[in-house]
Design an enzyme around this catalytic site. Sequence first.
Site, PDB file in Angstrom:
ATOM      1  N   HIS A  75       0.875  -1.189   0.000  1.00  0.00           N
ATOM      2  CA  HIS A  75       0.000   0.000   0.000  1.00  0.00           C
ATOM      3  C   HIS A  75       0.905   1.230   0.000  1.00  0.00           C
ATOM      4  CE1 HIS A  75      -3.742   2.258   1.565  1.00  0.00           C
ATOM      5  NE2 HIS A  75      -2.807   3.169   1.347  1.00  0.00           N
TER       6      HIS A  75
ATOM      7  N   HIS B  68       1.556   5.356  -1.676  1.00  0.00           N
ATOM      8  CA  HIS B  68       1.164   6.536  -2.451  1.00  0.00           C
ATOM      9  C   HIS B  68       2.411   7.137  -3.089  1.00  0.00           C
ATOM     10  CE1 HIS B  68      -2.899   6.688  -0.696  1.00  0.00           C
ATOM     11  NE2 HIS B  68      -2.307   6.182   0.374  1.00  0.00           N
ATOM     12  N   LEU B  69       2.420   7.157  -4.412  1.00  0.00           N
ATOM     13  CA  LEU B  69       3.580   7.736  -5.120  1.00  0.00           C
ATOM     14  C   LEU B  69       3.289   9.109  -5.691  1.00  0.00           C
ATOM     15  CD1 LEU B  69       5.150   4.721  -7.084  1.00  0.00           C
ATOM     16  CD2 LEU B  69       6.042   5.853  -5.032  1.00  0.00           C
ATOM     17  N   ARG B  70       2.000   9.495  -5.755  1.00  0.00           N
ATOM     18  CA  ARG B  70       1.619  10.783  -6.360  1.00  0.00           C
ATOM     19  C   ARG B  70       2.047  10.839  -7.824  1.00  0.00           C
ATOM     20  NH1 ARG B  70      -1.401  10.787  -1.919  1.00  0.00           N
ATOM     21  NH2 ARG B  70      -0.398  11.619  -0.064  1.00  0.00           N
TER      22      ARG B  70
ATOM     23  N   ASN C 242      -5.298   7.238  -5.831  1.00  0.00           N
ATOM     24  CA  ASN C 242      -6.026   8.470  -5.453  1.00  0.00           C
ATOM     25  C   ASN C 242      -5.298   9.732  -5.900  1.00  0.00           C
ATOM     26  OD1 ASN C 242      -4.025   8.017  -3.461  1.00  0.00           O
ATOM     27  ND2 ASN C 242      -5.172   9.140  -1.908  1.00  0.00           N
TER      28      ASN C 242
ATOM     29  N   HIS D  30     -10.423   0.961   2.065  1.00  0.00           N
ATOM     30  CA  HIS D  30     -10.164   1.965   3.114  1.00  0.00           C
ATOM     31  C   HIS D  30     -11.326   1.857   4.090  1.00  0.00           C
ATOM     32  CE1 HIS D  30      -8.503   5.813   4.745  1.00  0.00           C
ATOM     33  NE2 HIS D  30      -9.703   5.767   5.308  1.00  0.00           N
TER      34      HIS D  30
ATOM     35  N   HIS E  22      -4.464  -0.836   5.984  1.00  0.00           N
ATOM     36  CA  HIS E  22      -3.979  -0.087   7.156  1.00  0.00           C
ATOM     37  C   HIS E  22      -4.912  -0.197   8.364  1.00  0.00           C
ATOM     38  CE1 HIS E  22      -6.692   2.736   5.228  1.00  0.00           C
ATOM     39  NE2 HIS E  22      -5.790   3.179   4.377  1.00  0.00           N
TER      40      HIS E  22
ATOM     41  N   LEU F 248      -4.661   9.066   8.106  1.00  0.00           N
ATOM     42  CA  LEU F 248      -5.953   8.370   8.193  1.00  0.00           C
ATOM     43  C   LEU F 248      -5.778   6.923   7.761  1.00  0.00           C
ATOM     44  CD1 LEU F 248      -8.307  11.147   6.822  1.00  0.00           C
ATOM     45  CD2 LEU F 248      -8.235  10.247   9.163  1.00  0.00           C
TER      46      LEU F 248
ATOM     47  N   ASP G   5       1.527   2.538   3.530  1.00  0.00           N
ATOM     48  CA  ASP G   5       0.693   3.737   3.401  1.00  0.00           C
ATOM     49  C   ASP G   5       1.562   4.987   3.464  1.00  0.00           C
ATOM     50  OD1 ASP G   5      -1.583   5.207   2.981  1.00  0.00           O
ATOM     51  OD2 ASP G   5      -2.262   5.132   5.056  1.00  0.00           O
TER      52      ASP G   5
ATOM     53  N   HIS H 261       3.072  14.375   1.552  1.00  0.00           N
ATOM     54  CA  HIS H 261       2.482  15.692   1.290  1.00  0.00           C
ATOM     55  C   HIS H 261       3.592  16.693   1.572  1.00  0.00           C
ATOM     56  CE1 HIS H 261      -1.764  14.369   1.186  1.00  0.00           C
ATOM     57  NE2 HIS H 261      -1.433  13.539   2.163  1.00  0.00           N
TER      58      HIS H 261
ATOM     59  N   ALA I   2      -3.712  14.593   5.693  1.00  0.00           N
ATOM     60  CA  ALA I   2      -3.433  13.328   6.383  1.00  0.00           C
ATOM     61  C   ALA I   2      -2.389  12.544   5.605  1.00  0.00           C
ATOM     62  CB  ALA I   2      -4.714  12.512   6.479  1.00  0.00           C
TER      63      ALA I   2
END
Length: 347
Positions: free
Chosen positions: A14, A16-18, A42, A137, A175, A220, A248, A252, A264
């Site tokens: 899980h 997030h690479l953006r 996302n 989620h 998560h 989150l 996760d 940011h 978050a």
Amino acid sequence: MTQTLSLRRPDDMHLHLRDGAILQGILPETTRHFARAIIMPNLVPPVVTAAEATAYRDRILAALPEGAAFEPLMTLYLTEETDPDDVATAAASGLVKAVKLYPAGATTNSASGVRDFDKVRAVLDRMAEIGLPLCVHGEVTTASVDIFDREAVFIDTVLDPLRRRTPGLRVVMEHITTRDGVAYARAQGDDLAATITTHHLIINRNHILVGGIKPHYYCLPVAKREEHRLALRAAATSGEARFFLGTDSAPHVDALKEHACGCAGCFTATNTLPLLAHVFEEEGRLDRLEGFTSLHGAAFYRLPLTEARLTLEKRDAPFTPPAKIHTGAGPVTVFDPGFSVFWHVRD
Ligand code: NCD
Ligand code: ZN
């Protein structure tokens, strides 16, 4: 004598690479240690179709550091308009390894998520048929439900009914943050698994709030009471195949974290493996680290085990990652566990 630990190269189930400048800046933090990762969809706008997932995968591959051997495992963002045929084709081609369910409004960039579960029933039925996992989620978004109770309420009012309605659907509870999540996962068959993040093994809600508000610990699902953190540590180090790592790691830029309405997400890609070695050693379960990082997730996702290896080494000097990763979009603060860590990944 230096203590060492050799693992199959880990998978982050899980991540997030953006996109754009953040992707470019933070991707090496993952590819330095991980063989593969389940890539969260996302983005703004989200990655909904197979065509969008192909384009996003190509942008990730184009951003890879020279010589990196890293495989992004793509996911699709489930919307009420998702086409079951598009999902099935994307799965059959090997492009997509899972579909992600965000209840609308649950977290960062989840506005296009699901409101009416009847509208996604055909997609879920098809996924059950072909064995494609649904990553969930697990938080309700009902305003009247306390933020610390949202996971437990989700399990009873959404997840369990959804699984009963779609027998055979393979589900990853993403998560998990509560002992309720651990208990539910344990009571199910092998069509259900749960990921656990690095930071939820380390912080509880006091770390966020005591002595001043710490925006870099806010994520989150939000970290819960200490008893829940202890349940997560017991689950992660239990050796049970249903529990595996999904960091996760959610970058940011500082300007958006250190803000009146801070985003978050904890960014842990840089130091996850030293931190996990520390945690597993504290629990007296270093022998179970490889299962958590490199075996159980691959088994659930029906992927071959990674062949490359990674060595962790305990040294006298602490491992001190950079405080921030500098990206073209601004600095991203690396998760600070608040204690010294002596495990290093050998270069
Ligand atoms: C994630 C993000 O920033 O995209 N944030 C987080 O706190 N974990 C979204 C998510 O996985 O909930
Ligand atoms: Zn996430």
